[in-house]
Motif scaffolding. Structure first.
Motif, PDB file in Angstrom:
ATOM      1  N   ALA A 128       0.823  -1.210   0.000  1.00  0.00           N
ATOM      2  CA  ALA A 128       0.000   0.000   0.000  1.00  0.00           C
ATOM      3  C   ALA A 128       0.855   1.257   0.000  1.00  0.00           C
ATOM      4  N   ALA A 129       2.041   1.177   0.574  1.00  0.00           N
ATOM      5  CA  ALA A 129       2.957   2.318   0.614  1.00  0.00           C
ATOM      6  C   ALA A 129       4.370   1.796   0.823  1.00  0.00           C
ATOM      7  N   LEU A 130       5.342   2.564   0.326  1.00  0.00           N
ATOM      8  CA  LEU A 130       6.762   2.283   0.559  1.00  0.00           C
ATOM      9  C   LEU A 130       7.405   3.559   1.085  1.00  0.00           C
ATOM     10  N   PRO A 131       8.539   3.459   1.777  1.00  0.00           N
ATOM     11  CA  PRO A 131       9.170   4.642   2.372  1.00  0.00           C
ATOM     12  C   PRO A 131       9.373   5.770   1.360  1.00  0.00           C
ATOM     13  N   THR A 132       9.063   6.961   1.767  1.00  0.00           N
ATOM     14  CA  THR A 132       9.197   8.212   1.004  1.00  0.00           C
ATOM     15  C   THR A 132       8.416   8.209  -0.310  1.00  0.00           C
ATOM     16  N   GLY A 133       7.507   7.260  -0.475  1.00  0.00           N
ATOM     17  CA  GLY A 133       6.675   7.228  -1.675  1.00  0.00           C
ATOM     18  C   GLY A 133       7.341   6.642  -2.903  1.00  0.00           C
ATOM     19  N   VAL A 134       8.443   5.913  -2.724  1.00  0.00           N
ATOM     20  CA  VAL A 134       9.129   5.315  -3.879  1.00  0.00           C
ATOM     21  C   VAL A 134       8.228   4.292  -4.552  1.00  0.00           C
ATOM     22  N   ALA A 135       8.465   4.073  -5.839  1.00  0.00           N
ATOM     23  CA  ALA A 135       7.661   3.121  -6.603  1.00  0.00           C
ATOM     24  C   ALA A 135       8.057   1.674  -6.314  1.00  0.00           C
ATOM     25  N   VAL A 136       9.377   1.445  -6.091  1.00  0.00           N
ATOM     26  CA  VAL A 136       9.879   0.071  -5.938  1.00  0.00           C
ATOM     27  C   VAL A 136      10.984   0.032  -4.891  1.00  0.00           C
ATOM     28  N   GLU A 137      11.009  -1.060  -4.135  1.00  0.00           N
ATOM     29  CA  GLU A 137      12.113  -1.375  -3.232  1.00  0.00           C
ATOM     30  C   GLU A 137      12.444  -2.853  -3.425  1.00  0.00           C
ATOM     31  N   VAL A 138      13.741  -3.164  -3.493  1.00  0.00           N
ATOM     32  CA  VAL A 138      14.171  -4.546  -3.717  1.00  0.00           C
ATOM     33  C   VAL A 138      15.324  -4.881  -2.787  1.00  0.00           C
ATOM     34  N   GLU A 139      15.315  -6.106  -2.280  1.00  0.00           N
ATOM     35  CA  GLU A 139      16.478  -6.627  -1.559  1.00  0.00           C
ATOM     36  C   GLU A 139      16.919  -7.919  -2.233  1.00  0.00           C
ATOM     37  N   ALA A 140      18.155  -8.318  -1.975  1.00  0.00           N
ATOM     38  CA  ALA A 140      18.713  -9.473  -2.686  1.00  0.00           C
ATOM     39  C   ALA A 140      19.649 -10.277  -1.790  1.00  0.00           C
TER      40      ALA A 140
END
Length: 147
Positions: A128-140
């Motif tokens: 529903a939301a990501l930090p600071t309104g970013v479109a995408v966050e990924v970890e690997a």
């Protein structure tokens, strides 16, 4: 062609990273585990961000992850992509998170190969939301292969 050579051929540039509040990539045993890396592109898929823009945002995350991994390990060579966890800032009715996160998977396939070292497990989830309104966050997670 090695992953380092392939990254250079693709025009990727890597910078030296300084220590921040959180460790962007930590080595544990034979694994490199990244923190979430966010896109510069902001917005919500299914509203003001298209799938193509989301794909580009995921690719941005991939480049940032590769920079962190390379900064920790010293090279992209000798690594295997194990797992990608993609978070997409989405409206409730948006169902194409997998197409967005292809932006990171496709770059990993280009650099490490679509089979072998680039063949990875992955999650692509809507939030529903990501930090600071970013479109995408990924970890690997990467494996450091034995020489």
């Amino acid at each position: 062609m090695t992953p380092e050579e392939k990254a250079r051929e693709l025009g990727l540039e890597f910078t030296e990273l300084s220590q921040t509040y959180l460790n962007l990539c930590i080595k544990s045993g034979n694994q490199l585990i990244t923190s979430g890396h966010v896109s510069d592109i902001k917005g919500k898929l299914g509203d003001d961000v298209t799938v193509e823009q989301g794909y580009a945002a995921a690719r941005e995350c991939a480049v940032k992850i590769l920079n962190s991994v390379r900064s920790t390990h010293g090279t992209l060579d000798g690594l295997k992509v194990i797992k990608l966890f993609g978070c997409v800032n989405s409206t409730p009715d948006f169902i194409e998170q997998h197409l967005v996160i292809n932006g990171i998977s496709d770059l990993m396939h280009e650099i490490f190969g679509k089979t072998g070292d680039g063949y990875h497990a992955r999650s692509a989830l809507g939030f529903a939301a990501l930090p600071t309104g970013v479109a995408v966050e990924v970890e690997a997670v990467f494996e450091i292969k034995e020489s």
